[in-house]
Scaffold this active site. Sequence first.
Site, PDB file in Angstrom:
ATOM      1  N   HIS A  81     -14.531  -8.942  -1.084  1.00  0.00           N
ATOM      2  CA  HIS A  81     -13.616  -8.257  -2.008  1.00  0.00           C
ATOM      3  C   HIS A  81     -14.458  -7.507  -3.028  1.00  0.00           C
ATOM      4  CE1 HIS A  81      -9.860  -7.604  -4.290  1.00  0.00           C
ATOM      5  NE2 HIS A  81     -10.666  -7.659  -5.335  1.00  0.00           N
ATOM      6  N   CYS A  82     -14.300  -6.197  -3.065  1.00  0.00           N
ATOM      7  CA  CYS A  82     -15.091  -5.356  -3.956  1.00  0.00           C
ATOM      8  C   CYS A  82     -14.260  -5.025  -5.190  1.00  0.00           C
ATOM      9  CB  CYS A  82     -15.515  -4.064  -3.245  1.00  0.00           C
ATOM     10  SG  CYS A  82     -16.554  -2.986  -4.257  1.00  0.00           S
ATOM     11  N   VAL A  83     -14.723  -5.487  -6.356  1.00  0.00           N
ATOM     12  CA  VAL A  83     -13.985  -5.232  -7.593  1.00  0.00           C
ATOM     13  C   VAL A  83     -14.072  -3.767  -8.003  1.00  0.00           C
ATOM     14  CG1 VAL A  83     -14.264  -7.594  -8.410  1.00  0.00           C
ATOM     15  CG2 VAL A  83     -15.995  -5.883  -8.989  1.00  0.00           C
TER      16      VAL A  83
END
Length: 419
Positions: A270-272
């Site tokens: 999951h890439c913020v």
Amino acid sequence: MKKRSRRTLDQDDPLCCCEYIDRHGGRSHMAACCCDCEDLDDACDRWMKKKPQSPDSLSRVIATISDRLRVPWISGARQFDISVIPPLILLPVFLHIAALHYLLGILVLTAVPIMVLWYYYFTHRKKGRTLFFLSLALFSLFYMFYLFITEVAPRGDVNHLQLAAVTAGVALTVISLIITKRGPGYVRPCPADTHSTVTYHKPPPEVDAAYLNGAQHQVVIANHEQTGESGTAQQGVQRRNWCAVCKVVRPPRAGHCRICGVCILRLDHHCVWINSCVGQANHRSFLLTLVFFLLTSLYGISLVLRSVCPDQNVMTALFYCPDVYNQFSSALCFTCAWYSSIVTGGLLHLLLLQLINVSFNVTEREARLALREKTARSLLWGLIIDTGVYSQGFRSNWIEFMTMSKASEPSNQKLSDLV
């Protein structure tokens, strides 16, 4: 109470541009943002009477305020995330302060990454979604481009071809980011295994909005009954791959994201910075976004340093540029070059890790799980993680990555889904 129940009964009617369904499931209007503030009234009443606040009073007040921060939209008022605002204010302020003196520049450019990392670990520990990092990434890109147009280009050291190259790089970065935001590839329930569905008018906050794509939230009740020898043979596999949250059987290499609240095909991480997961459907476009950004950033930094430090070599101008703080415009450009260099260094490290993982046919999620279970080889101080499960050689791994099929994604992508 009667008023709220009456609004709840009418929520199937079309919403006007200023109406919305609040967090309690009732129909509300933006003009009534200051009405029925029981949580805020209770907190203020306790404060005025010097009574101790309840443990969840602050969280309830914040939830109420964030739920009522809306902007008018065609199909109903959209919720406005307050975490978008701080980067728009703090980034220009910090950069202008850092341009006043080189000691302030050292202090600010050291403190900003530390504060961003602290906020990342703070939100990551709570497994909450925030638009702060996406807002910071997009605003940094556009603000650096704005300063390049207004401060560097008028100096006359940048020709039209170089300006067009930087503009094209920014445009390609944004386009590839939009493509990446279309979705990572979601694990959909199999119709044959679906027993029944329950439909909700308002999706829970932890479910990714791109997964629903404007549709109503549905909870699938799966049928676990299996008959015959095939059911017995598949029972163990389905039990291991069963997701109790999404109520689906995950295919190999899929994983559940606790931040998005859905299962992702070939989940990497999951890439913020894009406020989305990186999975089977958008992994290639994610790498392309990194490549476009890094090329544009490196080229832009070199043009800025050549303009503000014409007597120095580009490789050394970042560390030694005499008299650059004599003029505020030059100092601001030099500070922005340093800020861009810090961001570029972090994303270059991310791109290097991604390329290594693709070369060994391993996702970041699989690497973390293998290290936790001590079933992987760690090389070069943890830079290379080889699980040995899916790797078929360097060439075959890249062919599989470049030719893997995309998951079925919603076709009616909205512009608002960029966030």
